[in-house]
Design a protein around this motif. Structure first.
Motif, PDB file in Angstrom:
ATOM      1  N   UNK A  28       0.838  -1.187   0.000  1.00 18.45           N
ATOM      2  CA  UNK A  28       0.000   0.000   0.000  1.00 18.45           C
ATOM      3  C   UNK A  28       0.881   1.247   0.000  1.00 18.45           C
ATOM      4  N   UNK A  29       0.324   2.372  -0.435  1.00 21.54           N
ATOM      5  CA  UNK A  29       1.053   3.639  -0.401  1.00 21.54           C
ATOM      6  C   UNK A  29       1.469   3.946   1.035  1.00 21.54           C
ATOM      7  N   UNK A  30       2.679   4.452   1.196  1.00 26.53           N
ATOM      8  CA  UNK A  30       3.217   4.660   2.541  1.00 26.53           C
ATOM      9  C   UNK A  30       2.561   5.807   3.305  1.00 26.53           C
ATOM     10  N   UNK A  31       1.889   6.718   2.604  1.00 25.59           N
ATOM     11  CA  UNK A  31       1.159   7.787   3.273  1.00 25.59           C
ATOM     12  C   UNK A  31       1.972   9.046   3.482  1.00 25.59           C
ATOM     13  N   UNK A  32       1.256  10.162   3.673  1.00 23.87           N
ATOM     14  CA  UNK A  32       1.906  11.466   3.760  1.00 23.87           C
ATOM     15  C   UNK A  32       2.722  11.608   5.043  1.00 23.87           C
ATOM     16  N   UNK A  81       7.404  21.426   4.632  1.00 26.52           N
ATOM     17  CA  UNK A  81       6.353  22.328   5.099  1.00 26.52           C
ATOM     18  C   UNK A  81       5.010  21.979   4.465  1.00 26.52           C
ATOM     19  N   UNK A  82       5.035  21.642   3.165  1.00 25.94           N
ATOM     20  CA  UNK A  82       3.806  21.242   2.476  1.00 25.94           C
ATOM     21  C   UNK A  82       3.247  19.964   3.093  1.00 25.94           C
ATOM     22  N   UNK A 101      -0.603  17.134   6.742  1.00 27.93           N
ATOM     23  CA  UNK A 101      -0.875  16.288   7.903  1.00 27.93           C
ATOM     24  C   UNK A 101      -1.714  17.047   8.927  1.00 27.93           C
ATOM     25  N   UNK A 102      -1.388  18.332   9.136  1.00 33.57           N
ATOM     26  CA  UNK A 102      -2.059  19.127  10.169  1.00 33.57           C
ATOM     27  C   UNK A 102      -3.498  19.478   9.814  1.00 33.57           C
ATOM     28  N   UNK A 103      -3.797  19.580   8.519  1.00 32.53           N
ATOM     29  CA  UNK A 103      -5.125  20.040   8.102  1.00 32.53           C
ATOM     30  C   UNK A 103      -6.015  18.925   7.561  1.00 32.53           C
ATOM     31  N   UNK A 104      -5.584  17.696   7.709  1.00 29.75           N
ATOM     32  CA  UNK A 104      -6.378  16.574   7.217  1.00 29.75           C
ATOM     33  C   UNK A 104      -6.644  15.592   8.345  1.00 29.75           C
ATOM     34  N   UNK A 105      -7.389  14.551   8.015  1.00 29.59           N
ATOM     35  CA  UNK A 105      -7.702  13.522   9.007  1.00 29.59           C
ATOM     36  C   UNK A 105      -6.718  12.364   8.970  1.00 29.59           C
ATOM     37  N   UNK A 106      -5.533  12.614   8.404  1.00 28.30           N
ATOM     38  CA  UNK A 106      -4.524  11.567   8.295  1.00 28.30           C
ATOM     39  C   UNK A 106      -4.099  11.098   9.689  1.00 28.30           C
ATOM     40  N   UNK A 107      -4.094   9.801   9.882  1.00 25.12           N
ATOM     41  CA  UNK A 107      -3.608   9.215  11.131  1.00 25.12           C
ATOM     42  C   UNK A 107      -2.150   8.805  10.922  1.00 25.12           C
ATOM     43  N   UNK A 108      -1.257   9.427  11.651  1.00 22.35           N
ATOM     44  CA  UNK A 108       0.171   9.177  11.484  1.00 22.35           C
ATOM     45  C   UNK A 108       0.572   7.918  12.249  1.00 22.35           C
TER      46      UNK A 108
END
Length: 265
Positions: free
Chosen positions: A37-41, A201-202, A207-214
């Motif tokens: 799977x894609x590794x994610x942001x 920074x992008x 990460x800060x403005x989305x619902x991404x779970x790190x």
């Protein structure tokens, strides 16, 4: 993301970020080869931070001197020490920054294709080999001017296309401009610092403005391994540069293009 995947991708990013073989291509192709799977942001952010820390630490004296002289030059309104180089790094970053803002969606959605990576890996690999063959490559960092910064900066903007290789295309541009291998490589590595800061920074904003779970364990593994591998890769690349040249990387890129064509196309 399991431990092995995070470890492997972190090492891969650290190795390929500063070698002229394209880190983005390898991070796109590897999941395709292994059906991951894609590794994610979040993971992308960690390896960007790792490679950024590596290049800043390795060139810490250069970075400190350039930043100091740049600020003094601004305050005194005249070039002091390495103040000109500081401006050249700023100038060289602008094209990639503008291109990234304008074309980010197209790059993420349309240019990550295997076919694109095949052509960029092959064509820009051959261009690197041609540039390395050129005679009279003797220019040093002290001889650079704003035109060199613009041209290398435009080349760096082209590296937003996966498979091109940021270090590869900027070193190629430097060699075509008559820089020595060491000068082209050092300027390329220094130019990496502001662009990796912008890219980080992008990713951080995303990460800060989305619902991404790190995945924090993957984040830590990726960041540490990319840092260690990147600082090792920079050291040995510069150490072996004059003896080895660019052709091992050219041959690798040609071979990689062959594998892409045979397996994924």
């Amino acid at each position: 993301m399991d431990f092995f995947q995070a470890l492997f991708l972190g090492l891969l990013q650290g190795l390929t970020e500063f070698l002229p073989i394209s880190s983005s291509a390898h991070l796109i192709l590897t999941p395709a080869f292994f059906d991951w799977d894609d590794q994610g942001v979040g993971f992308d952010l960690s390896v960007h931070i790792g490679t950024l820390l590596a290049v800043v630490l390795y060139f810490r004296r250069d970075v400190f001197g350039i930043a100091r002289d740049g600020l003094i030059s601004v305050a005194q309104r005249k070039i002091v020490g390495q103040g000109a180089l500081a401006w050249y790094l700023v100038i060289g970053t602008i094209p990639a920054g503008l291109a990234g803002l304008a074309l980010l969606d197209m790059i993420d959605n349309e240019l990550r294709a295997v076919e694109v990576i095949f052509f960029t890996t092959l064509i820009f690999g051959l261009l690197l080999g041609i540039a390395d063959w050129l005679p009279k490559r003797q220019r040093t960092l002290d001889s650079l001017n704003w035109k060199d910064a613009v041209l290398v900066g435009i080349a760096q903007a082209m590296a937003l296309v996966p498979g091109t290789s940021r270090s590869g295309v900027t070193i190629t541009a430097g060699l075509f401009l008559g820089m020595s291998r060491e000068t082209a490589s050092r300027f390329s590595f220094l130019l990496a610092i502001p662009i990796i800061v912008l890219a980080s920074a992008v990713k951080l904003l995303e990460v800060a403005t989305s619902d991404v779970i790190v995945d924090w364990s993957g984040f830590l593994i990726g960041g540490v391994t990319s840092f260690l591998m990147a600082i090792t890769a920079i050291h040995f690349f510069l150490k072996w540069l004059n003896n080895v040249g660019m052709w091992p990387y050219v041959i690798y890129r040609i071979a990689l293009a062959g594998v892409i064509y045979a397996v994924l196309m």
